[in-house]
Write an enzyme that holds these catalytic residues in place. Structure first.
Site, short mmCIF file in Angstrom:
data_model
loop_
_atom_site.label_atom_id
_atom_site.label_comp_id
_atom_site.label_asym_id
_atom_site.label_seq_id
_atom_site.Cartn_x
_atom_site.Cartn_y
_atom_site.Cartn_z
N ASP A 102 -2.90 8.45 7.79
CA ASP A 102 -3.83 7.55 8.45
C ASP A 102 -3.06 6.67 9.43
O ASP A 102 -1.91 6.98 9.76
CB ASP A 102 -4.66 6.73 7.44
CG ASP A 102 -3.79 5.82 6.56
OD1 ASP A 102 -2.61 5.59 6.90
OD2 ASP A 102 -4.30 5.33 5.54
N SER A 109 0.81 -1.23 0.00
CA SER A 109 0.00 0.00 0.00
C SER A 109 0.83 1.27 0.00
O SER A 109 0.34 2.33 -0.39
CB SER A 109 -0.94 0.02 1.21
OG SER A 109 -0.20 0.02 2.42
N HIS A 127 0.06 5.13 7.13
CA HIS A 127 0.77 5.74 6.00
C HIS A 127 1.14 7.20 6.26
O HIS A 127 0.33 7.96 6.79
CB HIS A 127 -0.10 5.67 4.74
CG HIS A 127 -0.55 4.28 4.42
ND1 HIS A 127 -1.76 3.79 4.84
CD2 HIS A 127 0.06 3.28 3.74
CE1 HIS A 127 -1.88 2.53 4.43
NE2 HIS A 127 -0.79 2.20 3.77
#
Length: 370
Positions: free
Chosen positions: A331, A40, A334
């Protein structure tokens, strides 16, 4: 750091983002291709096309992207491969491999195969259902090369792949979404932390060896970051807001093993194919001293809920900070777009403690002289 300096740094990254994402005429003949593999941290939207819970295709993701809309990037704006593309002066960012727009001349710019939730191990991320594990990303890379050959011929396709820059980011999920996912996991029953690190590195070696077999010749490999300092881990494992020792130790065991393994591969290959980015220290620089980088906090995520905004997902119902530029984390997992800017700066210009055996600017200068 003075307020004026913070303003100048922020303005620089804003202008860089805006100017580099204005559509430009493709200059495929002179642009070095860029291929991205991993999780991600580098997914730019492949998971949008998959039946998975690991996705970032709803607001407030993308709030600071030029379109102000979610793109599938786990960021408030652009992410690591976007910023690297901008820094290298690429004509436009690569597209997700699953994007229907990746056709024709756009293939010459490369492709992004990354998929949020995956790890080095195939059992990492099973909770996210359908994600592109590394063997699938490599299978798609082989498909890509076939498509590229149709477009430009086999010889030219081989040249493009041979001269390309590759970025691969893996490992974090093997710890936070596998080994440490539950108080007692299948992997933690099987291995101690040092044993697990050694096992994961051995599997990573197989992945990197396969990447060379597929044609990669210059590969930036990012180590795992300070996993114990993630807002998700502070929220669930930290009593006083300090980074979680057990996860920090895992990162500190894993990363030296990664450097040792890539050095050995480079020795066997006869030149520096693999360049390791010390993501742990790059992140710790602003986690330990956020004010020096213009951040008001490196503990609380901008978007989330619960302690440190680190519980659950970032959704339209989450608590959202008004100014993302003063937060190190977007978040629970990240970094913000601005924090990533400091990491990219280190990848290109960092000293030997941050980039092993050399930084990307040095690599690119060497390649240009060949």
């Amino acid at each position: 750091m003075t307020n004026f300096r913070v303003f100048l740094i922020t303005l620089f990254f804003v202008l860089l983002t805006i100017t580099n994402f204005i559509p430009k005429k493709l200059e495929a003949a002179t642009t070095r291709a860029f291929f991205v593999f991993g999780d991600s941290l580098v997914d730019i939207g492949n998971n949008n096309y998959l039946a998975t819970t690991a996705r970032a295709d709803s607001p407030p993701y993308g709030i600071d992207y030029p379109t102000h809309r979610p793109t599938g990037r786990f960021s408030n704006g652009v992410n690591l491969p976007d910023l690297m593309s901008q820094y290298m002066g690429f004509s436009e960012p690569t597209l997700p491999y699953l994007s229907p727009e990746l056709t024709g001349q756009r293939l010459l710019l490369g492709a992004n195969f990354a998929s949020a939730g995956i790890g080095i191990l195939n059992d990492t991320g099973v909770q996210f259902v359908r994600i592109l594990r590394m063997f699938q990303q490599f299978s798609m890379f082989e498909q890509y090369k076939q498509r590229l050959s149709v477009e430009v011929g086999a010889d030219e396709a081989n040249r493009i792949v041979d001269e390309a820059l590759v970025l691969i980011t893996l490992g974090g999920n093997d710890f936070v979404n596998n080994y440490f996912l539950t108080p007692v996991s299948a992997r933690s029953r099987q291995f101690t932390v040092p044993q697990f690190c050694t096992y994961v590195i051995s599997e990573y070696r197989n992945i990197l060896t396969r990447l060379v077999e597929l044609g990669a010749r210059r590969v930036i490999v990012t180590g795992v970051g300070p996993l114990g300092c993630l807002p998700s881990q502070l929220a669930t494992r930290s009593i006083n807001g300090e980074c979680v020792d057990e996860l920090q130790q895992a990162s500190q065991i894993f990363n030296p093993l990664l450097i040792e393994m890539t050095k050995d591969l480079n020795t066997k290959l006869g030149y520096d194919v693999f360049i390791v980015a010390n993501a742990y220290q790059m992140n710790m620089n602003f986690i330990n001293d956020p004010q020096n980088f213009g951040f008001v906090t490196s503990k609380v995520a901008c978007c989330g809920q619960g302690r440190f905004n680190g519980v659950g997902l970032c959704t339209p119902l989450s608590s959202l900070c008004p100014n993302r530029d003063v937060y190190a984390f977007w978040d629970s997992f990240h970094p913000t777009q601005r924090a990533l800017g400091f990491i990219v700066e280190a990848i290109f210009n960092g000293t030997s403690d941050l980039m092993s055996p050399m930084n990307l600017s040095t690599i690119m200068a060497m390649d240009n002289n060949i």
